[in-house]
Write an enzyme that holds these catalytic residues in place. Structure first.
Site, mmCIF file in Angstrom:
data_model
loop_
_atom_site.group_PDB
_atom_site.id
_atom_site.type_symbol
_atom_site.label_atom_id
_atom_site.label_comp_id
_atom_site.label_asym_id
_atom_site.label_seq_id
_atom_site.Cartn_x
_atom_site.Cartn_y
_atom_site.Cartn_z
ATOM 1 C CD GLU A 131 23.898 -13.949 29.272
ATOM 2 O OE1 GLU A 131 24.290 -14.678 28.353
ATOM 3 O OE2 GLU A 131 23.924 -12.701 29.219
ATOM 4 C CB ALA A 184 3.662 6.597 2.301
ATOM 5 C CD GLU A 215 12.627 7.447 6.063
ATOM 6 O OE1 GLU A 215 12.184 8.534 5.655
ATOM 7 O OE2 GLU A 215 12.588 7.093 7.242
ATOM 8 C CG LEU A 259 12.533 3.019 -1.894
ATOM 9 C CD1 LEU A 259 11.180 3.739 -1.871
ATOM 10 C CD2 LEU A 259 12.730 2.224 -0.608
#
Length: 349
Positions: A53, A157, A290, A296
């Site tokens: 702003e 991947a 990663e 994961l």
């Protein structure tokens, strides 16, 4: 799209330029409109520097026009004194009569106080213009403050036959098994520059020997995290090169060294909530996971992830390590070189 939405979309475009540079602040863009014409705009560049702003107001050449203008901003103007004065007060002092806001800032120091301050001074305030888009843009900021954990991005991947690695022996340890291409690698380095932290497990650190830094893109490397319960990763590995800030999650207390600190977790329990809590305590709003496959999948199974980015290369391994399982349809699919990139989302704000 309405006229208000068009101007708010411009705020979001401006705000996104600050991705990776505004931490610990959110990304904010602002546009000032007079008689259907944009007369000023700005975005927040970096924490400690003027807010969007302020930059928008300062960009207006004829300040008298502010008296009959509308200010658009994707996030509620702040009402507290931090590193900079409150933007709500600037809007009041500038005598801007109308303010359009994308979404309320749930951060406790703001949380409606900016709106209240402006309305008390007779300013016409409207909230909710492109609200969901405004929330999504600052998903990292809102996740950190509302869920008390970093925003979690999963990345891997996999091959055409759904594998993320070949069956390797120690003879081919020390570098990753490439599935994609140089374009994908550069994109990954760009992603790293946009997030505050990055994490891998023991097997990935040993087998791939990653540095987890930004090399193919301009920007700051994220803080590195390693899960290494029994301290199997030696100092000869790049992740422990002491060149960048690194934390090791381990099962036994260890003495810190230069740029390398140890955090003890209870490995008899689920470590995912524990490590996210530790990353939160360090004030880091986002983290990329990663690898490897087990790490994961642990985030997926614990349902503690927000976004997944999955490359599908053009290779076939036939045998090897299976990719993690999401059991979701991608929200978006893009092409990166000779690979596909699938985007998944897991949470809504």
């Amino acid at each position: 799209m309405s006229r208000d939405e068009i101007y708010m979309q411009r705020c979001l475009q401006l705000a996104s330029v600050g991705l990776g540079n505004t931490y610990s602040n959110p990304m904010v863009g602002s546009v000032i409109v007079n008689n259907g014409k944009i007369i000023g705009e700005g975005f927040h560049h970096k924490s400690g520097e003027p807010h969007a702003e302020v930059n928008a107001v300062n960009s207006v050449k004829d300040k008298d026009l502010l008296l009959s203008s509308t200010l658009y901003v994707n996030l509620e103007p702040c009402a507290h004194y931090g590193k900079t004065p409150p933007c709500a007060k600037l809007i009041i002092d500038s005598k801007i009569p109308n303010v359009m806001i994308g979404c309320i800032d749930s951060f406790s120091e703001v949380a409606g106080k900016g709106i209240e301050m402006m309305e008390k001074e007779g300013i016409n305030v409207k909230v909710g213009v492109l609200e969901q888009e405004s929330l999504n843009l600052n998903a990292r900021f809102f996740t950190f403050h509302n869920k008390k954990r970093p925003y979690v991005i999963l990345k891997w991947a996999q091959t055409q036959d759904g594998l993320i690695d070949i069956d390797r022996t120690e003879n081919n340890f020390g570098q990753p098994t490439w599935i994609t291409n140089k374009h994908a690698r550069q994109l990954v380095h760009k992603w790293r520059s946009e997030e505050q932290a990055i994490l891998v497990g023991t097997e990935t650190a040993i087998k791939d020997n990653p540095s987890l830094t930004v090399r193919d893109w301009s920007g700051k490397s994220p803080t590195r995290f390693l899960i290494d319960r029994t301290c199997r990763v030696s100092e000869s590995h790049q992740i422990l090169d002491r060149k960048h800030s690194t934390y090791i999650f381990t099962g036994k207390a260890q003495k810190a060294t230069t740029n390398c600190k140890y955090i003890t977790l209870d490995f008899s329990k689920n470590i995912i909530p524990q490590l996210l809590s530790e990353v939160y305590k360090l004030g880091l709003q986002s983290i990329i996971i990663e690898g490897g496959r087990q790490v994961l999948q642990s985030f997926i199974d614990a349902n503690l992830w927000d976004e997944a980015r999955v490359f599908i290369g053009d290779k076939w391994f036939i045998e090897g390590t299976p990719a993690p399982k999401l059991n979701l349809r991608p929200d978006e699919i893009k092409t990166v070189g000779n690979s596909e990139l699938l985007y998944f989302t897991n949470s809504k704000l």
